[in-house]
Design an enzyme around this catalytic site. Structure first.
Site, PDB file in Angstrom:
ATOM      1  CE  LYS A  28      -3.892  10.706   2.911  1.00 55.38           C
ATOM      2  NZ  LYS A  28      -4.665  10.041   1.839  1.00 55.38           N
ATOM      3  CB  THR A  77     -10.598   4.667  -2.142  1.00 52.70           C
ATOM      4  OG1 THR A  77     -10.360   4.991  -0.769  1.00 52.70           O
ATOM      5  CG2 THR A  77      -9.795   3.436  -2.525  1.00 52.70           C
ATOM      6  CE  LYS A 114     -14.453   6.093  -0.047  1.00 54.32           C
ATOM      7  NZ  LYS A 114     -13.836   6.506   1.242  1.00 54.32           N
ATOM      8  CG  HIS A 165      -2.140  -0.792   1.090  1.00 55.65           C
ATOM      9  ND1 HIS A 165      -3.311  -0.318   0.554  1.00 55.65           N
ATOM     10  CD2 HIS A 165      -2.369  -2.079   1.405  1.00 55.65           C
ATOM     11  CE1 HIS A 165      -4.221  -1.292   0.558  1.00 55.65           C
ATOM     12  NE2 HIS A 165      -3.667  -2.364   1.068  1.00 55.65           N
ATOM     13  CE  LYS A 208      -7.514  13.672  -0.163  1.00 59.54           C
ATOM     14  NZ  LYS A 208      -7.488  12.371  -0.832  1.00 59.54           N
ATOM     15  NE  ARG A 209      -5.619   9.860   9.870  1.00 56.41           N
ATOM     16  CZ  ARG A 209      -5.315   8.949  10.781  1.00 56.41           C
ATOM     17  NH1 ARG A 209      -5.991   7.822  10.840  1.00 56.41           N
ATOM     18  NH2 ARG A 209      -4.367   9.164  11.674  1.00 56.41           N
TER      19      ARG A 209
HETATM   20  C1  LIG Z   1     -12.536   6.643   1.570  1.00 54.90           C
HETATM   21  C2  LIG Z   1     -12.133   7.047   2.919  1.00 54.90           C
HETATM   22  C3  LIG Z   1     -10.794   7.355   3.184  1.00 54.90           C
HETATM   23  C4  LIG Z   1      -9.724   7.350   2.120  1.00 54.90           C
HETATM   24  O1  LIG Z   1      -9.664   8.611   1.491  1.00 54.90           O
HETATM   25  P1  LIG Z   1      -8.440   9.039   0.550  1.00 54.90           P
HETATM   26  O2  LIG Z   1      -8.864  10.344  -0.011  1.00 54.90           O
HETATM   27  O3  LIG Z   1      -8.334   7.979  -0.502  1.00 54.90           O
HETATM   28  O4  LIG Z   1      -7.239   9.122   1.405  1.00 54.90           O
HETATM   29  C5  LIG Z   1     -10.460   7.745   4.466  1.00 54.90           C
HETATM   30  N1  LIG Z   1     -11.375   7.815   5.447  1.00 54.90           N
HETATM   31  C6  LIG Z   1     -12.679   7.545   5.221  1.00 54.90           C
HETATM   32  C7  LIG Z   1     -13.654   7.661   6.347  1.00 54.90           C
HETATM   33  C8  LIG Z   1     -13.103   7.143   3.964  1.00 54.90           C
HETATM   34  O5  LIG Z   1     -14.395   6.849   3.752  1.00 54.90           O
END
Ligand SMILES: *Cc1c(COP(=O)(O)O)cnc(C)c1O
Length: 812
Positions: free
Chosen positions: A550, A652, A656, A356, A544-545
């Site tokens: 990021k 991911t 979404k 990952h 995101k985190r």
């Molecule tokens: C999808 C998701 C992530 C991942 O988000 P990225 O933008 O790909 O880092 C992190 N936390 C939650 C709650 C998510 O649903």
């Protein structure tokens, strides 16, 4: 059980009375939630038993997906959807005066994960069951999940997530299937009489692992797979053994607590390898119980060990469960008395591994002494693996000490978990095309040369059932109105929308649906935060985190710049914009926490300044989670995917948001590249340095952030506002660390370098948003291509190329 409304209502009111002792008229929303959950669980039970029986009777090959994290979110809505009773239940409850969505809000998120990695595991389970594939999750039942985030004075504080406090209604405790896990002690070798060495493991501690099974319901089929979560529940004997060993019979409760603590909490850092003893114990606890349990199931089939890998696949989600490899070896060698070669053949053909990350600080290593003390027999096996692997390398590359040292599993006093995973697996995959190429050409180049056939790409995916069908029902309805329902079973057919991209009524309806979602979200934001947001503004979403790579800081600096422009009267005629953030920082990640504080400060300044707050608003939502993501994503116009190129393995969240019609502003990194490939440059806003340029800078140097600062007046001004007196600094020095990271330490994540092109891309968005019809077309094109990123596609590919699983078709 119930298949139409009146039947449901009858069963439901019976349930309420029998189990909770209340009449519908007197029930609270929480009562309704519990009774409904219990009724749904009953309904699931039938298919669950049948599915498991079928797998056994038909000797189906089964995959066990080992992961330290499963970020499941809530299950009620998802289960109702997959059982195809959501609308019926909604109507039934509404007859009683209850709103299903409010009932769903009674459920506490199962937050057993940090972010993308754990959410991926959850999406995969949904796809496995929905594709009628025999696949199960194997994880830990943490007593406390991902922490609850609060802001105090703009800073993050962490509260324990006591998610089990009002009962997790979906789990079934199965004490009869408990497993004994062994730690510590030592190993002695003895001749077994026939000239072979036997290993005797003595003076160890034992710990009972109790499984809690959670059903995983397939969509519109009868399949119910299992997420098995292990809990540390020591027996009296386990506790007494510790007492005896420590010769301390006065602190029994302490011994008990220390054994139980193994499944107490999820480590809340997904970006650095913490290397704590308790974490290693957690990893082995998961692995040993999961592998023993899979072996036990296999043995019921009474087949020879040579068939093991025809019946069982063990997949490891990153290296955290890599001890699956030596653990399976241990069982086969010591308990089943196979020879090394035979055990190795079985193990290696059974295990597969997903990488990952290439961030070096996140690559797991364990000090040799720690592994040897905690897991002496496992360590011996790893040593033997290493020995044999290095010998085989020596044959292929005689005299090439450097190469052999760089590939060894044990080196510099450390066990390298990535190396262990590669050597012990038949398949290694990256999570997006670029990421896999970086693995093959750079990070794992020598391994790729050694085992070229083991490396493949499997781009991540998301379940369109949770993230579109459930989270965004108005959009789902609109799609079905135009292209029928087939996309629900075959999300790749969303491309049928492309033929309608000039249909003005579709584009207008798409606009209306987005507006409707923005308004509901704005209402929720108002209720939760007291902030009023303008739903005619562009909803720009960065969720995101919180991490340096990021680059939430880039977004923040851009907002400061917009503020400065408006204040100085230089602003363009911009469409009002609301910037939303959602992000948790690892508790010990100082830089990330300062970024949170900065964004909260910007929010405070901007929202309260009447010169700018008609055009600009900033909202940092507390406690980002799966259920919050489900609220915000349907309302997003813009998806911020602005990582330092080469650093985001896949992402991911990008998928979404795209699936819900947001347009991406992003760097050419991770899966953004693959999104760009399908939607084209006209329907996405790319900017910034490319991965090869960044990687060259890291290798050869040549970047000076100070130079950028000196030449770009906008940057100079905003950075100075961090440390000199300004509305943002308020004369304090708390943002000095951010200023230093960008200037004194030369901006590791190339924030300043990409600033100008980011501003330009944002201006383009502002121009384009004004062309409403055309904007909706871009949005539609994103939705149309998002089926490619359904985890159904990803899982099909894992199932056929890696696990060699067969679909079970005979349940219906
Ligand atoms: C999808 C998701 C992530 C991942 O988000 P990225 O933008 O790909 O880092 C992190 N936390 C939650 C709650 C998510 O649903």
């Amino acid at each position: 059980m119930f298949s139409e409304k009146e039947e449901f209502k009858k069963a439901f009111s019976r349930k309420l009375q029998a189990e909770l002792g209340v009449y519908v008229e007197n029930a609270t929303e929480f009562d309704i939630y519990r009774a409904l959950g219990s009724l749904v669980q009953d309904k699931i039970g039938e298919g669950w038993l049948q599915t498991q029986q079928q797998y056994k009777d038909k000797k189906e090959k089964q995959v066990y997906y080992f992961s330290m994290e499963f970020l499941m979110g809530r299950l009620l809505g998802n289960n109702l959807l997959n059982l195809q009773v959501l609308e019926m239940v909604e109507e039934g409850l509404s007859d009683y005066g209850f709103s299903l969505s409010r009932i769903e809000d009674q459920e506490h998120d199962a937050g057993l994960g940090n972010g993308g990695l754990g959410r991926l595991a959850a999406c995969f389970l949904d796809s496995l069951a929905s594709l009628e594939l025999p696949g199960h999750g194997c994880g830990l039942r943490y007593r406390y999940g991902m922490f609850d985030q609060r802001f105090m004075n703009g800073y993050q504080v962490e509260l324990p997530d006591n998610w089990l406090s009002d009962q997790f209604i979906w789990e079934v405790r199965r004490p009869e299937e408990a497993i004994e896990v062994k730690f510590g002690g030592h190993v002695s070798t003895a001749n077994n009489g026939s000239g072979e060495l036997a290993f005797r493991y003595k003076n160890y501690n034992t710990l009972r692992a109790v499984p809690y099974d959670v059903p995983v319901v397939g969509y519109n089929n009868e399949v119910v797979n299992t997420l098995r979560l292990w809990s540390a529940e020591p027996t009296e004997k386990d506790i007494l053994t510790v007492a005896k060993q420590q010769n301390d019979y006065t602190n029994m409760l302490n011994h008990q607590r220390s054994l139980e603590s193994i499944s107490d909490f999820l480590y809340p850092d997904d970006s650095t390898d913490e290397g704590k003893t308790l974490r290693l114990k957690q990893e082995y606890f998961l692995v040993s119980s999961g592998v023993q349990s899979a072996v036990r199931q296999f043995e019921q089939l009474e087949l020879p060990w040579s068939s093991f890998s025809n019946q069982v696949a063990l997949h490891i989600n990153d290296t955290h469960p890599a001890l699956v490899i030596p653990e399976l070896m241990r069982i086969l060698l010591d308990e089943k008395e196979l020879g090394w070669e035979e055990a190795w053949e079985v193990t290696q053909s059974t295990v597969s591994y997903t990488n990952h990350t290439t961030l070096s600080e996140a690559l797991e290593t364990w000090p040799v002494d720690l592994v040897r003390n905690l897991l002496p027999r496992i360590f011996m096996i790893i040593e033997e693996m290493n020995e044999r692997f290095c010998q085989s390398l020596w044959k292929t590359y005689p005299g090439d000490f450097d190469r052999i040292a760089s590939l060894a599993i044990i080196a510099d006093g450390q066990v390298k978990m990535a190396h262990l995973s590669i050597v012990g697996s038949h398949s290694i995959n990256g999570v997006a095309k670029l990421h896999t190429e970086i693995l093959k050409k750079r990070e794992m180049k020598t391994f790729f040369e050694t085992f070229p056939n083991r490396f493949t790409n499997k781009t991540n995916g998301i379940t369109h059932r949770r993230w579109l069908m459930h989270a965004n029902r108005p959009l789902s309805q609109l799609i079905s109105d135009h292209i029928g329902e087939q996309w629900k079973d075959h999300p790749e057919q969303l491309t049928d929308l492309l033929a309608k991209q000039e249909d003005p009524s579709l584009l207008d309806s798409l606009y209306d649906v987005k507006q409707q979602n923005k308004e509901s979200f704005a209402n929720w934001v108002h209720k939760e935060t007291g902030i009023m947001v303008d739903s005619s503004s562009i909803f720009d979403v960065h969720i995101k985190r919180l991490h340096g790579y990021k680059r939430q800081l880039l977004n923040a600096l851009h907002i400061m710049h917009l503020y400065n422009e408006i204040k100085s009267g230089h602003a363009r005629n911009m469409v009002p914009r609301t910037f939303f953030f959602g992000a948790k920082a690892a508790p010990g990640y100082h830089f990330a926490k300062k970024v949170i504080k900065l964004i909260n400060r910007i929010s405070d300044v901007v929202n309260n300044d009447t010169d700018v707050n008609e055009q600009l608003n900033v909202v940092f939502l507390e406690n980002y989670s799966v259920s919050m993501a489900e609220r915000i994503i349907p309302a997003a116009n813009i998806s911020e995917q602005i990582s330092t190129a080469s650093k985001e393995a896949s992402g991911t969240g990008n998928m979404k948001l795209m699936m819900n019609g947001a347009l991406t502003i992003g760097t050419l990194d991770g899966a953004n590249i693959e999104i760009n490939e399908v939607v084209g440059d006209n329907n996405m806003y790319t900017f910034g340095l490319r991965s090869n340029e960044i990687l060259r800078y890291y290798k050869e140097g040549g970047y000076s952030s100070k130079e950028v600062y000196d030449t770009d007046e906008r940057i100079r001004h905003t950075l100075d506002q961090l440390i000199h007196y300004s509305p943002f600094s308020k004369g304090e020095t708390e943002f000095k660390d951010l200023y230093d990271a960008l200037l004194t330490y030369n901006d590791e994540f190339f924030v300043l370098k990409d600033f100008a092109s980011y501003v330009e891309a944002q201006q383009q968005i502002d121009d384009d948003y004004k062309q409403t019809r055309e904007w909706c077309r871009k949005s539609l094109i994103n939705i149309a291509h998002s089926g490619k990123f359904s985890s159904d596609q990803t899982i099909q590919s894992y199932a056929s190329d890696i696990w060699r699983l067969q679909q079970v078709k005979t349940l219906r």
